[in-house]
Design an enzyme around this catalytic site. Structure first.
Site, PDB file in Angstrom:
ATOM      1  N   GLU A 121       0.825  -1.220   0.000  1.00  0.00           N
ATOM      2  CA  GLU A 121       0.000   0.000   0.000  1.00  0.00           C
ATOM      3  C   GLU A 121       0.855   1.264   0.000  1.00  0.00           C
ATOM      4  O   GLU A 121       2.045   1.227   0.348  1.00  0.00           O
ATOM      5  CB  GLU A 121      -0.945  -0.001   1.206  1.00  0.00           C
ATOM      6  CG  GLU A 121      -0.229  -0.073   2.546  1.00  0.00           C
ATOM      7  CD  GLU A 121      -1.050   0.528   3.689  1.00  0.00           C
ATOM      8  OE1 GLU A 121      -1.495   1.684   3.562  1.00  0.00           O
ATOM      9  OE2 GLU A 121      -1.202  -0.153   4.727  1.00  0.00           O
ATOM     10  N   LYS A 153      -3.180  -2.471  16.327  1.00  0.00           N
ATOM     11  CA  LYS A 153      -2.564  -1.684  17.410  1.00  0.00           C
ATOM     12  C   LYS A 153      -3.564  -1.365  18.481  1.00  0.00           C
ATOM     13  O   LYS A 153      -4.739  -1.224  18.195  1.00  0.00           O
ATOM     14  CB  LYS A 153      -2.195  -0.317  16.871  1.00  0.00           C
ATOM     15  CG  LYS A 153      -1.020  -0.280  16.162  1.00  0.00           C
ATOM     16  CD  LYS A 153      -0.754   1.161  15.819  1.00  0.00           C
ATOM     17  CE  LYS A 153      -0.049   1.080  14.532  1.00  0.00           C
ATOM     18  NZ  LYS A 153      -0.929   0.531  13.526  1.00  0.00           N
TER      19      LYS A 153
END
Ligand code: PSU
Ligand code: MN
Length: 306
Positions: free
Chosen positions: A27, A162
């Site tokens: 990406e 996360k």
């Protein structure tokens, strides 16, 4: 989806796809919004090298002048890295407008999956995915990445989610949407900077060949959705749990105080966590991306043999 009219696959990537050789998608939001310059460019180029060293062709994905690009030149990677957050962060909702206006866009996990699929690429390596944010029960901030995983048949290899996110709610959402969450060599969901999260994964898989076989079955069954592989950060690069949690809590507090919301939230939190930890979190972030690139290339090689 008829992205084809707007799609440019670079010659090396197109040749690899045509010959049934392994290709790994990457990406561009991680370059422009996920890391500072010049570490972002250095990391992106190293990731491409690691993928080659492990037998696959890298295809970094982005939108340039309204064209959907699968495979960037080093100059184009430098351009995205240098322009940073001045580039439009492009999710699913942005594609039509950016293409119609001939603008640039950095692709998130969502749009990278879409463009990879259109180009015929099945395996995608990144650092972290978006998910359900802490406090989503009032903000409704849930990343479009989760919806895309439910509807686009691409395997996404990341280092888990996360704790800027609500990991429990992210797993619930993925379950509802029918996305398998696989732990690579672990029963526990890795939390990006750390190997442990306290949450279990749906399946543990220990080899690239097993990952490839699972994804092949998903394709054969025409399930239509993707697969999420969570690969723990190597032990030697993991962050101490207390340090990273304190930095994340502080960053989230500042984010709320400043009233930052929407697409700005994730880039703000990543940048603040890196500043608060004095760059330590950035160093960990870079290492886990390399680790994911290697696994993705090995998996793409195994997938091509099936
Ligand atoms: N997590 C990271 N680094 C990143 C991102 C997430 O550790 O660069 C980027 C990815 O492009 C991901 C996007 O798809 O942020 C999610 O943004 P949002 O939370 O606004 O959906
Ligand atoms: Mn969001």
């Amino acid at each position: 989806m008829k992205l084809n009219k707007y799609l440019d696959v670079n010659p090396e990537v197109a040749a690899a796809i045509a010959e049934g050789k392994p290709v790994v998608a990457l990406e561009s939001t991680i370059i422009s919004h996920g890391m500072p310059y010049p570490q972002n460019v250095e990391t992106a180029l190293n990731v491409e090298r690691i993928i080659r060293e492990n037998g696959a062709v890298p295809a970094t994905i982005a939108i340039i002048g309204g064209r959907l690009k699968a495979g960037l030149t080093p100059e184009e990677i430098e351009y995205f890295g240098k322009k940073g957050q001045a580039i439009h962060k492009a999710s699913r909702r942005d594609l039509a407008l950016l293409c119609a206006r001939g603008e640039d866009g950095a692709t998130t996990v969502t749009t990278t999956m879409m463009i990879a699929h259109m180009a015929g690429i099945s395996i995608f390596a990144t650092g972290g995915i978006g998910g359900v944010h802490r406090g989503a029960e009032t903000t409704m901030d849930i990343s479009a990445d989760l919806e895309e995983l439910s509807q686009t048949p691409v395997m996404v290899i990341c280092a888990g989610a996360k704790s800027i996110l609500d990991l429990g709610l992210t797993l619930e959402y993925l379950e509802t949407k029918g996305v398998p969450v696989i732990g690579y060599g672990t029963d526990e969901l890795p939390a990006f900077y750390t190997r442990q999260s306290g949450f279990g994964v749906d399946y543990r898989v220990d080899t690239p060949a097993e990952l490839a076989a699972a994804f092949k079955a998903s394709k054969d069954l025409e399930l239509g959705g993707g697969m999420l592989v969570t690969n723990p950060i190597p032990e030697e690069y993991a962050m101490p749990l207390d340090t990273i949690n304190a930095a994340i809590d502080q960053a989230i507090g500042e984010c709320n105080e400043k009233g930052i919301h929407g697409k700005e939230t994730t880039p703000f939190l990543l940048a603040r966590v890196a500043e608060i930890t004095g760059g330590d979190s950035l160093a960990s972030n870079i290492r886990l991306v390399y680790n994911n690139a290697k696994l993705a290339a090995q998996t793409a090689v195994a997938f091509c043999k099936l």
